[in-house]
Design an enzyme around this catalytic site. Sequence first.
Site, PDB file in Angstrom:
ATOM      1  N   ASN A   7       0.849  -1.195   0.000  1.00  0.00           N
ATOM      2  CA  ASN A   7       0.000   0.000   0.000  1.00  0.00           C
ATOM      3  C   ASN A   7       0.888   1.251   0.000  1.00  0.00           C
ATOM      4  OD1 ASN A   7      -1.445   2.249   1.098  1.00  0.00           O
ATOM      5  ND2 ASN A   7      -3.061   0.857   1.730  1.00  0.00           N
ATOM      6  N   HIS A  10       0.889   5.955   2.086  1.00  0.00           N
ATOM      7  CA  HIS A  10       1.688   6.778   3.008  1.00  0.00           C
ATOM      8  C   HIS A  10       2.667   7.675   2.274  1.00  0.00           C
ATOM      9  CE1 HIS A  10      -0.283   4.623   6.129  1.00  0.00           C
ATOM     10  NE2 HIS A  10      -0.020   3.518   5.473  1.00  0.00           N
ATOM     11  N   HIS A  43      -5.801   3.354  -1.354  1.00  0.00           N
ATOM     12  CA  HIS A  43      -7.128   3.588  -0.777  1.00  0.00           C
ATOM     13  C   HIS A  43      -7.546   5.003  -1.184  1.00  0.00           C
ATOM     14  CE1 HIS A  43      -9.764   3.703   3.161  1.00  0.00           C
ATOM     15  NE2 HIS A  43     -10.456   3.983   2.073  1.00  0.00           N
ATOM     16  N   ARG A  45      -9.841   7.677  -0.614  1.00  0.00           N
ATOM     17  CA  ARG A  45     -10.813   8.021   0.428  1.00  0.00           C
ATOM     18  C   ARG A  45     -11.729   9.122  -0.059  1.00  0.00           C
ATOM     19  NH1 ARG A  45      -8.934   6.028   5.816  1.00  0.00           N
ATOM     20  NH2 ARG A  45     -10.795   7.064   6.567  1.00  0.00           N
ATOM     21  N   ARG A  49      -7.698  12.520   1.370  1.00  0.00           N
ATOM     22  CA  ARG A  49      -6.641  13.028   2.254  1.00  0.00           C
ATOM     23  C   ARG A  49      -5.243  12.590   1.830  1.00  0.00           C
ATOM     24  NH1 ARG A  49      -7.645   9.496   7.682  1.00  0.00           N
ATOM     25  NH2 ARG A  49      -9.718  10.368   7.481  1.00  0.00           N
ATOM     26  N   GLU A  70      -8.703  -0.009  -2.636  1.00  0.00           N
ATOM     27  CA  GLU A  70      -9.513  -0.032  -1.405  1.00  0.00           C
ATOM     28  C   GLU A  70     -10.464   1.137  -1.472  1.00  0.00           C
ATOM     29  OE1 GLU A  70      -7.183   0.289   2.149  1.00  0.00           O
ATOM     30  OE2 GLU A  70      -6.101  -1.539   1.711  1.00  0.00           O
ATOM     31  N   THR A 101      -8.145   2.995   8.596  1.00  0.00           N
ATOM     32  CA  THR A 101      -9.306   2.104   8.698  1.00  0.00           C
ATOM     33  C   THR A 101      -9.290   1.434  10.076  1.00  0.00           C
ATOM     34  OG1 THR A 101      -8.892   1.694   6.364  1.00  0.00           O
ATOM     35  CG2 THR A 101     -10.556   0.324   7.428  1.00  0.00           C
ATOM     36  N   GLU A 151     -10.495  -9.967   3.034  1.00  0.00           N
ATOM     37  CA  GLU A 151      -9.212  -9.575   3.614  1.00  0.00           C
ATOM     38  C   GLU A 151      -9.430  -9.555   5.118  1.00  0.00           C
ATOM     39  OE1 GLU A 151      -7.106  -6.057   2.181  1.00  0.00           O
ATOM     40  OE2 GLU A 151      -6.165  -5.872   4.169  1.00  0.00           O
ATOM     41  N   HIS A 191      -3.376  -5.120   7.761  1.00  0.00           N
ATOM     42  CA  HIS A 191      -3.537  -3.967   8.648  1.00  0.00           C
ATOM     43  C   HIS A 191      -2.633  -4.104   9.857  1.00  0.00           C
ATOM     44  CE1 HIS A 191      -5.038  -0.330  10.384  1.00  0.00           C
ATOM     45  NE2 HIS A 191      -5.682  -0.112   9.244  1.00  0.00           N
TER      46      HIS A 191
HETATM   47  N1  PXP Z   1      -5.686  -3.443   4.448  1.00  0.00           N
HETATM   48  C1  PXP Z   1      -6.634  -2.479   4.577  1.00  0.00           C
HETATM   49  C2  PXP Z   1      -8.042  -2.827   4.248  1.00  0.00           C
HETATM   50  C3  PXP Z   1      -6.285  -1.180   4.976  1.00  0.00           C
HETATM   51  O1  PXP Z   1      -7.238  -0.238   5.091  1.00  0.00           O
HETATM   52  C4  PXP Z   1      -4.926  -0.882   5.227  1.00  0.00           C
HETATM   53  C5  PXP Z   1      -4.527   0.511   5.597  1.00  0.00           C
HETATM   54  O2  PXP Z   1      -4.666   1.362   4.529  1.00  0.00           O
HETATM   55  C6  PXP Z   1      -3.985  -1.911   5.074  1.00  0.00           C
HETATM   56  C7  PXP Z   1      -4.398  -3.187   4.710  1.00  0.00           C
HETATM   57  C8  PXP Z   1      -2.541  -1.687   5.309  1.00  0.00           C
HETATM   58  O3  PXP Z   1      -2.348  -1.397   6.664  1.00  0.00           O
HETATM   59  P1  PXP Z   1      -0.950  -0.874   7.158  1.00  0.00           P
HETATM   60  O4  PXP Z   1      -0.689   0.426   6.480  1.00  0.00           O
HETATM   61  O5  PXP Z   1      -1.117  -0.767   8.643  1.00  0.00           O
HETATM   62  O6  PXP Z   1       0.051  -1.931   6.758  1.00  0.00           O
END
Ligand code: PXP
Length: 239
Positions: A7, A10, A43, A45, A49, A70, A101, A151, A191
Site C-alpha cells: 500500500n 503513506h 485507498h 478516500r 486526504r 480499497e 481504517t 481480507e 492492517h
Molecule cells: N488493508 C486495509 C483494508 C487497509 O485499510 C490498510 C490501511 O490502509 C492496510 C491493509 C494496510 O495497513 P498498514 O498500512 O497498517 O500496513
Amino acid sequence: MPGLAVNVDHVATLREARKINIPDPVTAAAMVELAGADGVVVHLREDRRHIQDRDVRLIRETITTKLILEMAASSEMIAIALEIKPNLVTLVPEKREELTTEGGLDLHLHKNVVSDAVQTLHKGGIPVSIFVDPDLDQIKLAHRIVANCVEIHTGTFCDAETPRKRSEAFEKIVNSVKLAQKLNLGVNAGHGLGYQTIKAFKGLSGIDEFSIGHSIIARAVFVGIDRAVSEMIALIKEL
Ligand code: PXP
C-alpha cells in the site's frame, strides 16, 4: 508462498503534508513492483486526504502487476472503480474522523449496501474482496453475498498489548482463514503488519496475499523502498 501487495498511501500522505507533487506515489508504485511486490494497493478516500484520483489513474496505466483499490461501497467510488477497472476492489468501512481504517466492514449492519456494490462491480468484471474482522459470522456473510475473497483484519492481533490478547487475536485469524478457505473464498490479510508481527504467520497455510503499507514505507524512509520491500518478501518466504 503468500504474495505481498504494498500500500503506497503513506507516500501520498507525505506529499499532501505540503500539497506539492513530491514524493509521488506513482513512482513508489513502480518501485515496489521493481522490488518484487505482487501488487500495489491504494485507498481512495472520500476526503482525498492522501491518494488522489490522478494517482489511481496513473498507477493503473503504469504498473505491470495488479492494482488493488480499497474503497468505501459508495456510489461515487463504485463509478470510479468501474471506469478504472482495478484488478481487485477491497471494500472497507470509512469514517472521516479516523486516522486509518479502524476495523472490518460490519456485514450484519451493511449487508444490503455491500451486496449491491458487489453485484455492480461484478457486472463490470471486477472481483471484490471484503475487509472483515476475523469473525466467523462475517466470513459466512461475505460468502453469502458472493464476494470473491475476504481480507482478514490483522490490526487487533498486531496491536495486542499482552501475550494473552495477542494469542487470542491470532487464534481468531487462524479460524477465519480456515473457514474462508473451506468456503472457497480467496484469503488476504492485512492492517498493522510489520517486520516482527509477520513472523507469527509461520506455518499457517491458506493466506493468498498480505496487504502491507505503513511498516514498509516507514522503513523505506531509512533504507529505501527496494530494501524495505525485499526484506518483507524475504520474511514472507520463510513463513
Ligand atoms: N488493508 C486495509 C483494508 C487497509 O485499510 C490498510 C490501511 O490502509 C492496510 C491493509 C494496510 O495497513 P498498514 O498500512 O497498517 O500496513
